[in-house]
Design a protein around this motif. Structure first.
Motif, PDB file in Angstrom:
ATOM      1  N   ALA A   1       0.858  -1.180   0.000  1.00  0.00           N
ATOM      2  CA  ALA A   1       0.000   0.000   0.000  1.00  0.00           C
ATOM      3  C   ALA A   1       0.893   1.229   0.000  1.00  0.00           C
ATOM      4  O   ALA A   1       1.889   1.277   0.722  1.00  0.00           O
ATOM      5  CB  ALA A   1      -0.912   0.004   1.222  1.00  0.00           C
TER       6      ALA A   1
ATOM      7  N   ARG B   1       0.798   5.436   0.435  1.00  0.00           N
ATOM      8  CA  ARG B   1      -0.067   6.535   0.864  1.00  0.00           C
ATOM      9  C   ARG B   1       0.765   7.734   1.288  1.00  0.00           C
ATOM     10  O   ARG B   1       1.963   7.622   1.578  1.00  0.00           O
ATOM     11  CB  ARG B   1      -0.979   6.104   2.010  1.00  0.00           C
ATOM     12  CG  ARG B   1      -0.260   5.539   3.223  1.00  0.00           C
ATOM     13  CD  ARG B   1      -1.240   5.074   4.278  1.00  0.00           C
ATOM     14  NE  ARG B   1      -0.582   4.386   5.363  1.00  0.00           N
ATOM     15  CZ  ARG B   1      -0.967   4.467   6.630  1.00  0.00           C
ATOM     16  NH1 ARG B   1      -2.008   5.205   6.959  1.00  0.00           N
ATOM     17  NH2 ARG B   1      -0.335   3.804   7.566  1.00  0.00           N
TER      18      ARG B   1
ATOM     19  N   LEU C   1      -3.818   0.917  -3.135  1.00  0.00           N
ATOM     20  CA  LEU C   1      -3.842  -0.395  -2.486  1.00  0.00           C
ATOM     21  C   LEU C   1      -3.402  -1.517  -3.423  1.00  0.00           C
ATOM     22  O   LEU C   1      -3.527  -1.408  -4.640  1.00  0.00           O
ATOM     23  CB  LEU C   1      -5.243  -0.695  -1.956  1.00  0.00           C
ATOM     24  CG  LEU C   1      -5.819   0.307  -0.959  1.00  0.00           C
ATOM     25  CD1 LEU C   1      -7.269  -0.026  -0.660  1.00  0.00           C
ATOM     26  CD2 LEU C   1      -4.993   0.336   0.316  1.00  0.00           C
TER      27      LEU C   1
ATOM     28  N   MET D   1       0.986  -4.944   2.234  1.00  0.00           N
ATOM     29  CA  MET D   1      -0.449  -4.981   2.417  1.00  0.00           C
ATOM     30  C   MET D   1      -0.810  -5.885   3.588  1.00  0.00           C
ATOM     31  O   MET D   1      -0.242  -6.967   3.761  1.00  0.00           O
ATOM     32  CB  MET D   1      -1.132  -5.517   1.161  1.00  0.00           C
ATOM     33  CG  MET D   1      -1.196  -4.526   0.029  1.00  0.00           C
ATOM     34  SD  MET D   1      -2.308  -3.137   0.349  1.00  0.00           S
ATOM     35  CE  MET D   1      -3.856  -3.977   0.528  1.00  0.00           C
TER      36      MET D   1
ATOM     37  N   TYR E   1     -11.199  -5.653  -0.822  1.00  0.00           N
ATOM     38  CA  TYR E   1     -10.480  -5.188  -1.997  1.00  0.00           C
ATOM     39  C   TYR E   1     -11.159  -5.703  -3.258  1.00  0.00           C
ATOM     40  O   TYR E   1     -11.772  -6.768  -3.275  1.00  0.00           O
ATOM     41  CB  TYR E   1      -9.033  -5.710  -1.977  1.00  0.00           C
ATOM     42  CG  TYR E   1      -8.222  -5.226  -0.820  1.00  0.00           C
ATOM     43  CD1 TYR E   1      -8.133  -3.881  -0.519  1.00  0.00           C
ATOM     44  CD2 TYR E   1      -7.525  -6.121  -0.016  1.00  0.00           C
ATOM     45  CE1 TYR E   1      -7.379  -3.433   0.554  1.00  0.00           C
ATOM     46  CE2 TYR E   1      -6.771  -5.690   1.055  1.00  0.00           C
ATOM     47  CZ  TYR E   1      -6.700  -4.349   1.333  1.00  0.00           C
ATOM     48  OH  TYR E   1      -5.958  -3.909   2.394  1.00  0.00           O
TER      49      TYR E   1
END
Length: 325
Positions: free
Chosen positions: A115, A117, A133, A180, A240
């Protein structure tokens, strides 16, 4: 690995962590990892890497020109979009690319889901928190880093910096890259200290669960732990979905009837919550996730401040709701 451009989240046990370089999120997670709290393995792409990107791609003049046009009357939405477009079209400097790829290879390289961010600093400038993601190639990771860099020039962020008198050129955006956690196959929620108890909220799937549907737990983390449980409805969960998004689905009857967390997991989260409060020297809301593949719990973020809550009765079961005001 050049610490100027990349800092490993789980490998900074001795060195001081500069939140201005790695961002507030990454700095807090690194501090939690030092105390033995399990955080997803990963690394921060630093503010220095962002600035090298801006310098190497000659984005400074683009930023300055767009801001001048905005101040002369151009629409803010158009000016900000012009800057973001330039960021997305630019190439990352080779030195920054090399460090990001080396760090990603340490996590497993292509085929390893991560992931990506934003990890902004503490300045409340309205930066949109971009999250990408289950990326599983090096090129996707590099592209997501560029998108996170570009998010520093969202419309609200630019407008807020203008109002606060903050220099757009001096601003920077660190980025957080982590393995993840398959919370879509497990669960997720929050934990925060409240008097002598730790309040834990949990639901199946991703994200912070709605209070009315989540399991609610009160845990006394002392030498003789006491746990009070209230099972929530848990009617839906977020999972997901391709391409790299999420969707909401109904839970199964078995999921609705079961508690998300076992007693041992609750004790571990309560201990983490106490450690987070002590490490950050303030009440903290801990975001956590349970990996449905490994079964392990992970701390995803520590936010200063805990939302006051009260207990009310709803549909025959105790439910915690936020105190407004």
């Amino acid at each position: 690995m050049n610490p100027e451009y990349v800092v490993r989240l789980n490998g900074a046990a001795e060195a001081a962590v500069d939140s201005a370089q790695v961002g507030a999120k990454a700095a807090r997670l690194t501090e939690l990892a030092r105390d033995g709290i399990r955080v997803p393995e990963g690394f921060a792409v630093t503010a220095a890497a962002y600035r090298e990107f801006v310098r190497d791609a000659r984005l400074g003049p683009t930023i300055a020109q767009a801001i001048r046009r905005y101040r002369a009357g151009r629409d803010l939405v158009v000016a900000a979009a012009e800057i973001r477009s330039a960021f997305r079209d630019a190439w990352l400097p080779p030195a920054v690319v090399d460090e990001i790829l080396a760090a990603y290879r340490e996590l497993g390289g292509d085929g390893t889901e991560v992931a990506v961010r934003c990890s902004p600093g503490t300045l409340p400038d309205g930066v949109q928190d971009e999250v990408f993601l289950h990326l599983d190639t090096a090129q996707d990771v590099l592209a997501a880093c560029r998108r996170c860099f570009a998010s520093l020039f969202g419309t609200v962020a630019v407008g807020n910096r203008e109002a606060l008198g903050v220099d757009h050129i001096r601003a920077a955006m660190p980025v957080l890259v982590q393995r993840m956690v398959r919370a879509d196959l497990g669960g997720s929620g929050t934990a925060h200290g409240e008097s002598t108890f730790v309040r834990v909220r949990a639901s199946w799937g991703l994200g912070e669960p709605p209070p009315a549907e989540a399991d609610q737990y009160s845990v006394h983390p002392g030498p003789r732990p006491m746990i009070v449980k209230h099972r929530g409805a848990k009617l839906t969960k977020t999972v997901y979905t391709d391409p790299r998004g999420t969707r909401t689905v109904e839970t199964t009857p078995a999921e609705r009837a079961a508690f998300v967390l076992a007693d041992e997991e609750l004790r571990e989260l309560a201990c983490w919550s106490v450690l987070a409060d002590q490490r950050l020297r303030r009440p903290t809301t801990l975001e956590w996730a349970k990996d449905g593949v490994s079964g392990e719990l992970y701390a995803l973020e520590a936010r200063p401040g805990a939302v006051p809550q009260v207990v009310v009765q709803a549909c025959g079961r105790s439910v915690l709701q936020p105190q407004l005001g």
